[in-house]
Write an enzyme that holds these catalytic residues in place. Structure first.
Site, PDB file in Angstrom:
ATOM      1  N   CYS A  12       0.848  -1.194   0.000  1.00 39.05           N
ATOM      2  CA  CYS A  12       0.000   0.000   0.000  1.00 39.05           C
ATOM      3  C   CYS A  12       0.882   1.242   0.000  1.00 39.05           C
ATOM      4  O   CYS A  12       2.109   1.156   0.027  1.00 39.05           O
ATOM      5  CB  CYS A  12      -0.924   0.008   1.211  1.00 39.05           C
ATOM      6  SG  CYS A  12      -0.060   0.235   2.783  1.00 39.05           S
ATOM      7  N   CYS A  15       3.483   1.594   2.735  1.00 36.03           N
ATOM      8  CA  CYS A  15       4.749   0.887   2.460  1.00 36.03           C
ATOM      9  C   CYS A  15       5.650   1.756   1.583  1.00 36.03           C
ATOM     10  O   CYS A  15       6.856   1.883   1.824  1.00 36.03           O
ATOM     11  CB  CYS A  15       4.476  -0.436   1.744  1.00 36.03           C
ATOM     12  SG  CYS A  15       3.411  -1.568   2.637  1.00 36.03           S
ATOM     13  N   ASP A 462       8.557  27.890 -32.179  1.00 31.70           N
ATOM     14  CA  ASP A 462       9.631  28.239 -33.103  1.00 31.70           C
ATOM     15  C   ASP A 462       9.078  28.087 -34.512  1.00 31.70           C
ATOM     16  O   ASP A 462       8.154  27.298 -34.753  1.00 31.70           O
ATOM     17  CB  ASP A 462      10.818  27.303 -32.885  1.00 31.70           C
ATOM     18  CG  ASP A 462      11.894  27.485 -33.926  1.00 31.70           C
ATOM     19  OD1 ASP A 462      12.309  28.631 -34.146  1.00 31.70           O
ATOM     20  OD2 ASP A 462      12.296  26.485 -34.535  1.00 31.70           O
ATOM     21  N   ASP A 681      12.880  22.837 -32.142  1.00 31.62           N
ATOM     22  CA  ASP A 681      13.615  21.678 -32.649  1.00 31.62           C
ATOM     23  C   ASP A 681      15.112  21.901 -32.776  1.00 31.62           C
ATOM     24  O   ASP A 681      15.862  20.955 -32.979  1.00 31.62           O
ATOM     25  CB  ASP A 681      13.068  21.278 -34.028  1.00 31.62           C
ATOM     26  CG  ASP A 681      13.470  22.275 -35.113  1.00 31.62           C
ATOM     27  OD1 ASP A 681      13.495  23.490 -34.812  1.00 31.62           O
ATOM     28  OD2 ASP A 681      13.750  21.839 -36.246  1.00 31.62           O
ATOM     29  N   ASP A 685      16.964  26.621 -29.786  1.00 28.82           N
ATOM     30  CA  ASP A 685      15.746  26.586 -28.973  1.00 28.82           C
ATOM     31  C   ASP A 685      15.993  26.015 -27.573  1.00 28.82           C
ATOM     32  O   ASP A 685      15.117  26.108 -26.709  1.00 28.82           O
ATOM     33  CB  ASP A 685      14.665  25.732 -29.660  1.00 28.82           C
ATOM     34  CG  ASP A 685      14.247  26.300 -31.006  1.00 28.82           C
ATOM     35  OD1 ASP A 685      14.124  27.533 -31.098  1.00 28.82           O
ATOM     36  OD2 ASP A 685      14.058  25.521 -31.955  1.00 28.82           O
TER      37      ASP A 685
END
Length: 909
Positions: A12, A15, A462, A681, A685
């Site tokens: 649970c 734990c 971008d 990309d 960036d």
């Protein structure tokens, strides 16, 4: 260093909290994340200050088991990234399957004993309900005070197998209690043990009463036997655990599907001969042979042959991608048609597939900030429940209730309380959500980024490679005084004699150049099947253009200033002004006009541009519909940026920015209270991606951009930004539903079990029903989270975005879907005005699925003589053609049919 450990014994969220606390307090541990769902733990630590053995010892001292997960540093499991495609993945038994099988065995034995146990203990009630007489053998052996001991002892004997099969509750529960870290098993163990101990005491009390002739004592205790409660508690909780384990097993379905993609063997060339070997034995630089229909075993570069490769399972691209010598292919993609050989570049845990699996596993194991409240409560939940149970029993005793009633109250409080529901509320939804994202080609690196994405109010894009394709292509061929040819993507074009002559001359001039714009012209000429002549005396003037001789005649290519210099001695000012005006109009559309001239004048212009991706406009519209502001950042000039802004209807554009300026813009938005997602990309960036609340990298981009991002889009499609944000919203909504249920259940269940409503309403919870409710609460939470498996992003028109396009869509798009025709708003407005006075025909078109298809139908109808303008409506599946002169219905239908679509009818308006 980061290491992954398998942890055993957790049942649970308590734990989970205890294991995390035990490891976190160790000197040298920087961070720890425990995953209750996957039964593992990821630890970041200073390997110079602490060892794996010390971490394992800390977990063991806390009352649990731990071991280093196979795969070494980095935490890649034997069943995960490293074993992809290998025999290890196939030979290793799934721990979840073993747990389910063991649970099933426990459940069968438990129910086999519980049914007769319940029959004996409650037979009189059963027959009384149905108005039937009690069977004679029951009356003879189990009825009346004289048979009280036999009645109780037979129940005890039937309970023993249930206790033995479910001994794990007692072993783990009491061990955790003695170590000061009680958990859910502790609650069950205490509740069941109390019932069993009291039942055994009742048997002795009845024996004493019989021996001393105290039949009233015998009668009292014969009604206070709780063996059936203990058996029911253990059996129903085991049933709940079994259902929970089955449901949890489904949460890792996405990872298992990914692991199943890779082949188990590979065919490699060794000493000039083909040898089939296990895929884990392939090494870098091996030459791997891939035949039609086979899966690619490793990442590599094609060195011989060509084919179309289906990458849909990894990237979500529906259309197979053509691959030739020099192109990269990735593991688990499927070779559709041709034969090729590849040189292995990435093998084992380094392949794209292995990295995807690793990212999905790590994201599923990470914690979302929303889980912190549940973790804090889970850490103190069990001790509080034990305190409430004891306090409730004592209070009822002090209020005058008998011991049996008070004991029943205490047991009910213990068994109805459910820390599992709290602990499972977040991780199950996170694991299913990240797996679903992987199906759409969206790799989410952490639960935190998945949660943060739902709060995004501004998306910064971008331009190059994100909104646009990232490579220049020919868009227009213009002959001064003649027609302007608009080129639409990869669709075939019909060149006039003058246009063909211009393109042949342009390609010959540009072929010796290394400029990207020159490469675009040469590539387009080759696509049109034009033979390219050789040139002599080639000269390049940086920043201006090129000059060369073709068949003894001198030609030039470049900007307008270079053309004027080349033709300085020619009295052609009027023609030059007209050409300059045409070039200026192209430049206003964000295109780069390339002028070409001979000594006789300027034969024409070829425009080149980085064209917008087919789905970019739709994605931006969807983001705006979701209430998200869109900002474009670009290092391009203001004119090009403004042209893209008009075309995409973007609210705000910032042009001519440096990498640090992009980061500054993102920071400025955040300081103004915006929650920002940055999509990019390139290397430039990376600072902005790292600064943004959520960095989203295009999968085809630079490695540093992908490394800086929180989410990676494998398809390089902006529509996946929409999908990622909608997925985040769905996951967080699901988590909130789970947490609400968990809190609501416990806040109602515990007071009910404690007898709070007994005095006023007479409500008292039987411990057996408490156990059933506790089991069902966990199952409900897991089942609710599994609904995310059916997640589909919705467009503003209500149409779902497919993870992989249908065969019909793929076929339609394969038949020549061109890209946006780049018609500006003024042209469209002019078309609309003309259509008010001319005849219009509306065609019902079947098979249009995307913006590619829309452009294809527009182009096909626009090419028909007599058609002045065309407007296609994707939602209504119609194409409206405005006619300058009469055009037969069958002519319009034929044009659309030849483009690959079906015309259902034509209506004149």
């Amino acid at each position: 260093m980061k290491q992954r450990f398998d942890v055993t014994g957790m049942s649970c969220s308590a734990c989970q909290a205890h294991v995390e606390k035990a490891v976190r307090k160790l000197s040298g541990v920087e961070d720890v994340a425990v995953n209750l769902l996957a039964n593992n733990m990821t630890v970041e630590y200073d390997e110079g200050a602490i060892t794996d053995e010390q971490i394992i010892a800390a977990v063991t001292d806390a009352g649990y088991g731990a071991s280093v997960r196979a795969g070494g540093p980095g935490g890649q499991s034997s069943g995960g990234a490293q074993a992809v495609g290998g025999h290890g993945a196939a030979d290793r038994r799934d721990p979840m399957e073993e747990e389910i099988a063991y649970m099933k065995k426990r459940l069968i034995v438990s129910f086999s004993c519980l049914i007769p146990l319940m029959y004996i203990s409650m037979h009189h009630m059963f027959f009384e309900w149905f108005g039937l007489p009690v069977p004679g053998f029951m009356m003879r052996y189990f009825h009346g005070d004289a048979n009280a001991v036999a009645f109780a002892f037979s129940q005890f004997l039937l309970l023993l197998p249930i206790l033995y099969m479910n001994r794990k509750f007692f072993n783990v529960g009491f061990r955790s209690l003695f170590k000061g870290a009680p958990n859910m098993d502790t609650l069950v163990a205490i509740g069941a043990s109390a019932a069993v101990v009291y039942g055994v005491y009742a048997i002795f009390a009845m024996g004493y009463g019989m021996g001393h002739g105290d039949w009233e004592l015998v009668a009292d205790y014969s009604m206070d036997i709780y063996f059936e409660s203990a058996g029911t508690i253990l059996t129903l909780i085991t049933m709940g655990k079994f259902l929970e384990a089955r449901s949890k097993g489904r949460t890792g379905e996405a990872i298992r599907k990914l692991m199943d993609l890779a082949p188990k063997t590979a065919t490699v060339l060794r000493n000039g001969e083909e040898v089939e070997i296990p895929v884990e034995e392939v090494i870098v630089n091996d030459i791997v042979v891939v035949r039609p229909g086979q899966s690619v075993p490793v990442d590599g570069i094609i060195v011989e042959g060509s084919s179309s490769v289906d990458q849909s399972a990894l990237t979500g691209e529906s259309i197979p991608v053509e691959k030739n010598v020099g192109d990269t292919v990735i593991a688990a993609s499927i070779n559709k048609t041709g034969f090729f050989k590849l040189e292995a570049r990435k093998v084992g845990a380094d392949t794209t597939l292995a990295q995807i699996i690793r990212l999905v596993e790590e994201a599923g194991s990470s914690k979302a900030p929303i889980a912190k409240l549940a973790d804090k409560i889970s850490g103190v939940f069990v001790p509080v429940v034990i305190t409430v149970a004891v306090a409730s029993a004592v209070i009822w005793l002090l209020c005058g209730a008998d011991f049996s009633f008070a004991l029943s109250i205490g047991i009910a409080v213990l068994v109805i309380s459910c820390p599992c529901a709290l602990g499972l509320a977040t991780p199950v939804a996170i694991m299913v959500g990240t797996g679903k994202g992987a199906e759409y080609g969206i790799l989410i690196k952490s639960a935190e980024s998945l949660e943060t994405a739902h709060t995004v109010k501004t998306v910064v894009l971008d331009k190059t490679g994100t909104i646009t394709e990232g490579r220049p292509v020919v868009t227009d061929i213009v002959i001064p005084g003649g027609a302007r040819l608009a080129v639409a993507g990869d669709a075939p074009v019909s060149l006039t004699e003058e246009q063909g002559k211009l393109l042949r001359m342009a390609a010959a001039l540009e072929r010796p150049s290394e400029h990207p714009l020159a490469e675009a012209v040469v590539a387009f000429a080759k696509e049109q099947g034009i033979s390219i002549s050789e040139v002599i005396n080639f000269r390049s003037v940086p920043g201006r253009g090129v000059r060369a001789e073709i068949d003894g005649e001198e030609y030039a290519a470049g900007n307008m200033a270079f053309m004027k210099e080349f033709l300085a001695d020619e009295a052609r000012d009027g023609a030059m002004n007209e050409t300059a005006r045409l070039g200026e109009a192209l430049a206003e559309e964000g295109k780069t006009p390339l002028y070409f001239a001979s000594r006789d004048g300027v034969p024409g212009i070829i425009a080149v541009a980085d064209t917008v991706k087919p789905t970019s406009r739709q994605a931006i519209d969807e983001l705006r519909h979701m209430g998200i502001d869109v900002v474009m950042l670009t290092g391009d000039n203001q004119r090009t940026a403004e042209a893209i802004r008009r075309q995409m209807s973007i609210d705000r554009v910032v042009a001519e920015v440096l990498p640090q300026d992009k980061e500054k813009e993102v920071r400025g938005l955040q300081e103004n209270g915006h929650r920002v997602a940055m999509v990019g990309d390139g290397i430039n960036d990376a600072p902005a991606l790292a600064r943004a609340d959520v960095g989203i990298a295009i999968g085809a981009g630079a490695d540093v951009a992908i490394e800086s991002a929180d989410i990676v889009l494998m398809k390089s499609d902006l529509m996946d930004v929409v999908t990622a944000i909608q997925l985040s919203r769905s996951v967080i909504r699901n988590i909130r539903e789970n947490l609400f249920w968990a809190f609501f259940y416990n806040s109602i269940g515990i007071p009910l079990a404690a007898g709070v409503f007994f005095a006023s309403m007479g409500w008292k919870l039987n411990p057996m029903f408490g156990a059933a409710a506790m089991s069902l609460s966990s199952v409900c939470v897991v089942t609710n989270a599994l609904r995310l498996r059916f997640f589909k992003p919705k467009l503003k028109g209500g149409e779902p975005v497919p993870a992989v396009m249908s065969d019909q869509s793929q076929e339609a798009c394969n038949k020549g879907c061109p890209v946006n025709l780049n018609r500006n708003e003024e042209e469209k407005s002019s078309d609309q005005e003309r259509s008010n006075t001319k005849m219009k025909k509306v065609l019902k078109v079947e098979g249009m699925m995307c913006n590619h298809c829309k452009a294809a139908v527009e182009k096909a109808l626009s090419a028909v003589e007599g058609v002045s303008s065309v407007e296609v409506n994707l939602e209504q599946k119609t194409a409206s053609a405005v006619l300058e002169s009469e055009v037969a219905d069958d002519v319009l239908s034929k044009a659309v049919t030849e483009a690959g679509y079906e015309v259902l009818g034509v209506e004149a308006q």
